[in-house]
Scaffold this motif. Structure first.
Motif, PDB file in Angstrom:
ATOM      1  N   VAL A 453       0.830  -1.201   0.000  1.00 19.38           N
ATOM      2  CA  VAL A 453       0.000   0.000   0.000  1.00 19.38           C
ATOM      3  C   VAL A 453       0.867   1.254   0.000  1.00 19.38           C
ATOM      4  CG1 VAL A 453      -1.727   1.313   1.290  1.00 19.38           C
ATOM      5  CG2 VAL A 453      -1.891  -1.187   1.161  1.00 19.38           C
ATOM      6  N   PHE A 454       0.531   2.173  -0.910  1.00 17.42           N
ATOM      7  CA  PHE A 454       1.143   3.503  -0.961  1.00 17.42           C
ATOM      8  C   PHE A 454       0.024   4.540  -0.949  1.00 17.42           C
ATOM      9  CE2 PHE A 454       4.292   0.782  -2.892  1.00 17.42           C
ATOM     10  CZ  PHE A 454       5.519   1.313  -2.505  1.00 17.42           C
ATOM     11  N   GLU A 455       0.241   5.633  -0.254  1.00 16.10           N
ATOM     12  CA  GLU A 455      -0.710   6.734  -0.353  1.00 16.10           C
ATOM     13  C   GLU A 455      -0.546   7.467  -1.681  1.00 16.10           C
ATOM     14  OE1 GLU A 455      -0.238   9.246   3.026  1.00 16.10           O
ATOM     15  OE2 GLU A 455      -1.237   7.850   4.404  1.00 16.10           O
ATOM     16  N   ASP A 456       0.699   7.693  -2.093  1.00 14.73           N
ATOM     17  CA  ASP A 456       0.992   8.459  -3.311  1.00 14.73           C
ATOM     18  C   ASP A 456       1.142   7.496  -4.490  1.00 14.73           C
ATOM     19  OD1 ASP A 456       2.042   9.968  -5.365  1.00 14.73           O
ATOM     20  OD2 ASP A 456       3.562  10.950  -4.148  1.00 14.73           O
ATOM     21  N   PRO A 457       0.288   7.573  -5.511  1.00 13.40           N
ATOM     22  CA  PRO A 457       0.393   6.624  -6.623  1.00 13.40           C
ATOM     23  C   PRO A 457       1.679   6.789  -7.432  1.00 13.40           C
ATOM     24  CG  PRO A 457      -1.232   8.330  -7.108  1.00 13.40           C
ATOM     25  CD  PRO A 457      -0.864   8.481  -5.670  1.00 13.40           C
ATOM     26  N   ALA A 458       2.232   8.006  -7.501  1.00 14.59           N
ATOM     27  CA  ALA A 458       3.480   8.204  -8.245  1.00 14.59           C
ATOM     28  C   ALA A 458       4.638   7.472  -7.570  1.00 14.59           C
ATOM     29  CB  ALA A 458       3.788   9.701  -8.367  1.00 14.59           C
ATOM     30  N   ARG A 459       4.679   7.495  -6.245  1.00 13.85           N
ATOM     31  CA  ARG A 459       5.705   6.723  -5.525  1.00 13.85           C
ATOM     32  C   ARG A 459       5.534   5.236  -5.787  1.00 13.85           C
ATOM     33  NH1 ARG A 459       5.417   8.509   0.618  1.00 13.85           N
ATOM     34  NH2 ARG A 459       6.517   6.519   0.835  1.00 13.85           N
ATOM     35  N   ALA A 460       4.307   4.787  -5.859  1.00 15.22           N
ATOM     36  CA  ALA A 460       4.057   3.373  -6.141  1.00 15.22           C
ATOM     37  C   ALA A 460       4.618   2.985  -7.504  1.00 15.22           C
ATOM     38  CB  ALA A 460       2.557   3.094  -6.082  1.00 15.22           C
ATOM     39  N   VAL A 461       4.434   3.845  -8.508  1.00 13.13           N
ATOM     40  CA  VAL A 461       4.918   3.558  -9.860  1.00 13.13           C
ATOM     41  C   VAL A 461       6.437   3.409  -9.865  1.00 13.13           C
ATOM     42  CG1 VAL A 461       5.190   4.520 -12.175  1.00 13.13           C
ATOM     43  CG2 VAL A 461       2.965   4.617 -11.038  1.00 13.13           C
ATOM     44  N   VAL A 462       7.124   4.311  -9.178  1.00  8.69           N
ATOM     45  CA  VAL A 462       8.592   4.256  -9.143  1.00  8.69           C
ATOM     46  C   VAL A 462       9.061   2.940  -8.521  1.00  8.69           C
ATOM     47  CG1 VAL A 462      10.649   5.318  -8.139  1.00  8.69           C
ATOM     48  CG2 VAL A 462       8.851   6.757  -9.127  1.00  8.69           C
ATOM     49  N   ALA A 463       8.412   2.505  -7.458  1.00 10.44           N
ATOM     50  CA  ALA A 463       8.785   1.243  -6.813  1.00 10.44           C
ATOM     51  C   ALA A 463       8.467   0.055  -7.712  1.00 10.44           C
ATOM     52  CB  ALA A 463       8.070   1.108  -5.473  1.00 10.44           C
ATOM     53  N   ILE A 464       7.336   0.092  -8.399  1.00  9.57           N
ATOM     54  CA  ILE A 464       6.963  -1.003  -9.303  1.00  9.57           C
ATOM     55  C   ILE A 464       7.979  -1.129 -10.433  1.00  9.57           C
ATOM     56  CG2 ILE A 464       5.253  -1.725 -11.015  1.00  9.57           C
ATOM     57  CD1 ILE A 464       3.117  -0.422  -9.158  1.00  9.57           C
ATOM     58  N   GLU A 465       8.413   0.000 -10.989  1.00  6.18           N
ATOM     59  CA  GLU A 465       9.408  -0.045 -12.063  1.00  6.18           C
ATOM     60  C   GLU A 465      10.690  -0.706 -11.585  1.00  6.18           C
ATOM     61  OE1 GLU A 465      12.859   0.891 -14.269  1.00  6.18           O
ATOM     62  OE2 GLU A 465      12.461   1.827 -12.311  1.00  6.18           O
ATOM     63  N   ALA A 466      11.077  -0.450 -10.345  1.00  2.09           N
ATOM     64  CA  ALA A 466      12.304  -1.042  -9.804  1.00  2.09           C
ATOM     65  C   ALA A 466      12.222  -2.558  -9.748  1.00  2.09           C
ATOM     66  CB  ALA A 466      12.589  -0.471  -8.413  1.00  2.09           C
ATOM     67  N   MET A 467      11.036  -3.117  -9.511  1.00  2.00           N
ATOM     68  CA  MET A 467      10.908  -4.577  -9.461  1.00  2.00           C
ATOM     69  C   MET A 467      11.243  -5.202 -10.811  1.00  2.00           C
ATOM     70  SD  MET A 467      10.198  -4.837  -6.279  1.00  2.00           S
ATOM     71  CE  MET A 467      10.944  -3.209  -6.022  1.00  2.00           C
ATOM     72  N   GLY A 468      10.885  -4.508 -11.897  1.00  2.00           N
ATOM     73  CA  GLY A 468      11.246  -5.006 -13.216  1.00  2.00           C
ATOM     74  C   GLY A 468      12.739  -4.983 -13.449  1.00  2.00           C
ATOM     75  N   ARG A 469      13.403  -3.941 -12.947  1.00  3.59           N
ATOM     76  CA  ARG A 469      14.865  -3.888 -13.089  1.00  3.59           C
ATOM     77  C   ARG A 469      15.521  -5.042 -12.342  1.00  3.59           C
ATOM     78  NH1 ARG A 469      17.216   1.845 -11.665  1.00  3.59           N
ATOM     79  NH2 ARG A 469      15.114   2.519 -11.088  1.00  3.59           N
ATOM     80  N   PHE A 470      15.035  -5.336 -11.148  1.00  9.38           N
ATOM     81  CA  PHE A 470      15.563  -6.502 -10.429  1.00  9.38           C
ATOM     82  C   PHE A 470      15.332  -7.771 -11.235  1.00  9.38           C
ATOM     83  CE2 PHE A 470      14.608  -4.020  -6.310  1.00  9.38           C
ATOM     84  CZ  PHE A 470      15.914  -3.572  -6.204  1.00  9.38           C
ATOM     85  N   GLY A 471      14.124  -7.916 -11.756  1.00 10.85           N
ATOM     86  CA  GLY A 471      13.802  -9.125 -12.508  1.00 10.85           C
ATOM     87  C   GLY A 471      14.690  -9.314 -13.718  1.00 10.85           C
ATOM     88  N   ARG A 472      14.957  -8.232 -14.445  1.00  8.83           N
ATOM     89  CA  ARG A 472      15.822  -8.344 -15.623  1.00  8.83           C
ATOM     90  C   ARG A 472      17.248  -8.690 -15.223  1.00  8.83           C
ATOM     91  NH1 ARG A 472      12.401  -4.142 -16.949  1.00  8.83           N
ATOM     92  NH2 ARG A 472      13.855  -2.501 -16.295  1.00  8.83           N
ATOM     93  N   ALA A 473      17.699  -8.122 -14.107  1.00  6.44           N
ATOM     94  CA  ALA A 473      19.053  -8.444 -13.634  1.00  6.44           C
ATOM     95  C   ALA A 473      19.151  -9.908 -13.221  1.00  6.44           C
ATOM     96  CB  ALA A 473      19.430  -7.536 -12.463  1.00  6.44           C
ATOM     97  N   PHE A 474      18.140 -10.408 -12.531  1.00 10.08           N
ATOM     98  CA  PHE A 474      18.160 -11.802 -12.081  1.00 10.08           C
ATOM     99  C   PHE A 474      18.091 -12.772 -13.266  1.00 10.08           C
ATOM    100  CE2 PHE A 474      15.910 -10.300  -7.938  1.00 10.08           C
ATOM    101  CZ  PHE A 474      17.111  -9.778  -7.485  1.00 10.08           C
ATOM    102  N   ALA A 475      17.401 -12.368 -14.321  1.00 11.91           N
ATOM    103  CA  ALA A 475      17.201 -13.256 -15.476  1.00 11.91           C
ATOM    104  C   ALA A 475      18.335 -13.162 -16.494  1.00 11.91           C
ATOM    105  CB  ALA A 475      15.873 -12.915 -16.160  1.00 11.91           C
TER     106      ALA A 475
END
Length: 718
Positions: A453-475
């Motif tokens: 849960v995030f109050e600010d949706p823009a902060r949520a987007v930035v965190a979600i994008e980071a998960m993809g970067r981790f995923g690409r690095a792991f793969a």
């Protein structure tokens, strides 16, 4: 030679890992310099651990007391009833070396040195710190600090710290490991993490890093089975090789690292001569190196903890895309803007899915963001059906729901939660995030259901994008091996352009056809042999930037122009740099029809040689459109770099132009990276500017080269 140094390599590594493991998870702790006053530095750790039920044995050491804070006290390290896994050293600085020696004699694996007054205080402190390190190494003791605020592990009640941040509330046990070079700021992060509801496996504050470095702490968290996510605060990287080794171990273990690296170091005076250095800069190098290892670099504490919190869900979609369900058109715009800025794809819903949603609510906006409007309040199942469509029909790997304050309304909350939870339970492999306003209890319910849960949706987007970067690095698959490049002997000092190109040519780096000429007659002969038009350039190891003093003449079309040009260059050099050593003029074939590029090398004081690639002209001078990579690397990585600049379309046939020979460019860049790696610390920088990338199949050639070396007699570079 220390006890650890006498072990074979693998055993020494095991010993080091064991000591770091004990540092995080001790079974017994001795406090040297223990105090009966729970508010003093030597008393706080004891008070904290007693209040939090430390599961191991706690042994205060103080020669003046038989009991401290209700525990039996011991007169010395030698008097301890057992060897502690970890010792806390809270004595005056001048006493610390002997205490460490005593701990080593007992076989203590690790010590946390609270004591200050060492290297941070100047030369006398440095000498004292060296004595303490020598005592530790003689017995194989690993030291955290000195000037360290210690270690906190709330899972076992271990508070080997005197930080008063815990008086505001002890941290929540969890799966995020925090490593900080600053004690005060590490405690600050710990306090904010508690307020954010982030659970911590351990928090370690490294202090002066006389022994245990930031890289060691990252490796300790990689090895720690109770840590899933690693958050790092760094002010300066002392041991680059150790840190990179640990970051790669984290990547292979699929443990995401988010790092807040603050401060930038000044580019040295030698580097100031290099065009590459002025473009790259040390902070840009740090960015590139961290990205290479899949580390997300945080720009603020809030950003770091947002990423760490979402990462504990352990869902890292390499093919990340964002689907949004919202009850507000305005929030949809905010999310879309944030996603575009972050580079997070938000594809439209498939046409069939849009028709399906329109059939449910004719006035809905079903493209993505999917706006189900306030109509869902009349029928809460609409929220569930829209959410299911976004996941199942849209195929998005990450889903963000903006339901604002509606989830906090008693008339809606339970029913909406049930609808969303059913979708979440049906798709456990997707990343689900909510942007809502609700009571702490309601938020905790959603978090327990698997939503972050995030109050600010823009902060949520930035965190979600980071998960993809981790995923690409792991793969990421293993990269190609760097090419084999013959070892080339470096000149004794910074060479002229002709000598620099000779050295590079030995390494297999193609240069434009050219000849060094000591007089005008030889220059005319060279030009006629190469074919007109030619380029004339002043040749001197002391003149690095030839264009700035008029030392380059283009489109020299005939023998007469060569003679006149030779005389003009000699005259200009004498006026501009009368003390320069002039070797003559370089006559080069003028190549045309290619794309001008720049290839460079800059030796970074932490990470060693770093390669740079960009397009020439305005792209590099003004737009700074370059990519950086630590050396060495193979042609696959080189081609990724080339295709990664914003101006890459100019190399790939944009606007009807011929496609450049990218393969030849990649081969040159990778060979340059190997040459730089093999050259050693004397190589300070290389500029190949311009490199002409000719049309596909015709190659790439360095038209100019500057190689800057430190002196062969410089002991610091030996």
């Amino acid at each position: 030679m220390s006890a650890a140094d006498q072990m074979p390599g693998s055993l020494a590594d095991m010993h080091a890992d064991l000591a770091l493991g004990r540092l995080l998870n001790p079974r017994s702790v001795a406090v040297i310099g223990a105090s009966d006053d729970a508010l003093r530095i030597g008393g706080r750790p004891i008070a904290y651990m007693r209040s939090q039920g430390f599961s191991g044995r706690l042994m205060p050491v103080n020669p003046n007391r038989t009991q401290i804070q209700g525990l039996p006290a011991f007169a010395s390290v030698a008097a301890l009833p057992e060897t502690p896994d970890v010792a806390i050293v809270a004595v005056a600085a001048h006493l610390a070396p002997q205490v460490v020696a005593d701990l080593g004699a007992r076989g203590t694996p690790a010590a946390i040195v609270f004591s200050a007054g060492f290297a941070e205080m100047g030369e006398d402190g440095e000498r004292l710190q060296r004595r303490m390190v020598e005592a530790a190494r003689a017995h194989g003791v690993r030291l955290l600090g000195p000037n360290s605020l210690g270690v906190l592990n709330p899972r076992i009640g271990f508070y080997g710290s005197f930080s008063s941040v815990v008086e505001m509330g002890f941290p929540k046990p969890g799966r995020v490991g925090i490593a900080s070079q600053s004690g005060a700021y590490g405690s600050h992060i710990l306090g904010i993490a508690r307020e954010f509801g982030i659970g911590v496996s351990s928090c370690v504050m490294s202090g002066n890093e006389c022994d245990i470095s930031l890289g060691d702490l990252v490796q300790a968290f990689v090895n720690d089975g109770d840590t899933d996510v690693i958050a790092v605060y760094s002010e300066g990287i002392r041991d680059g090789a150790r840190l990179l080794e640990a970051l790669e171990a984290a990547r292979l273990a699929r443990k995401p690292v988010v790092m807040m690296k603050v401060g930038t170091s000044a580019v040295g005076s030698a580097a100031a001569q290099s065009h590459t250095a002025s473009i790259a800069g040390n902070d840009a190098v740090t960015d590139a190196v961290l990205a290479e290892f899949g580390v997300v670099r945080a720009r603020s504490t809030e950003h770091m903890l947002d990423v760490a919190r979402l990462a504990t869900r352990r869902i890292y979609p390499a093919d990340n895309s964002l689907g949004v369900i919202t009850v507000s058109g305005g929030a949809g715009v905010i999310v879309s803007d944030a996603a575009e800025l972050a580079g997070l794809p938000m594809p439209e819903m498939p046409a069939a899915a849009q028709r399906h949603l329109k059939a449910l609510i004719p006035f809905a906006a079903p493209r993505n963001p999917v706006d189900c409007t306030a109509q869902f309040m009349n029928d809460l199942s609409i929220a569930g059906r829209f959410a299911e469509a976004v996941v199942a029909e849209g195929g998005y790997r990450s889903v963000l729901g903006f339901f604002t304050y509606t989830v906090g309304a008693e008339s809606i909350a339970d029913g909406l939660r049930a609808q969303l939870k059913a979708v979440r339970d049906k798709h456990p492999d997707r990343l689900f995030v909510l942007s809502i306003l609700a009571s702490r209890e309601r938020v905790q319910q959603y978090e327990a259901d698997g939503f972050t849960v995030f109050e600010d949706p823009a902060r949520a987007v930035v965190a979600i994008e980071a998960m993809g970067r981790f995923g690409r690095a792991f793969a990421r698959r293993p990269a190609q091996e760097p090419p084999r490049v013959p070892a080339v002997a470096l000149p004794g000092a910074t060479p002229s352009e002709a000598e620099a190109k000779r050295v590079l040519a030995e390494a297999g780096i193609a240069v434009a056809p050219e000849r060094a000429c000591a007089n005008a007659r030889d220059a005319v002969a060279a030009a006629e042999a190469l074919g007109f038009p030619v380029v004339l350039k002043i040749l001197s190891p002391d003149i690095v930037h030839k264009s700035e003093m008029g030392g380059v003449l283009l489109n020299v079309a005939n023998a007469g122009a060569v003679r006149e040009g030779f005389a003009l260059l000699m005259e200009r050099a004498a006026l501009a740099t009368p003390d320069a050593r002039i070797e003559g003029v370089l006559v080069a074939k003028q190549l045309s029809g290619g794309v001008e590029c720049i290839l460079g090398i800059q030796r970074d004081p932490v990470f060693g040689p770093v390669a740079m690639f960009g397009l020439g002209g305005i792209f590099v001078e003004v737009m700074k459109d370059v990519v950086l990579r630590r050396c060495p690397f193979g042609e696959d990585v080189a081609e990724q770099m080339i295709r990664g600049i914003q101006g890459a379309p100019l190399l790939l046939g944009a606007r009807g132009k011929p496609v450049a020979d990218v393969k030849a460019l990649a081969a040159m860049l990778s060979r340059l990276s190997v040459f730089a790696h093999q050259a050693g610390p004397r190589l300070q920088s290389i500029d190949l500017n311009p490199v002409l990338a000719l049309p596909q199949g015709q190659g790439a050639f360095a038209a100019d080269a500057v190689v800057v070396l430190s002196s062969a007699s410089d002991p610091a570079q030996g």
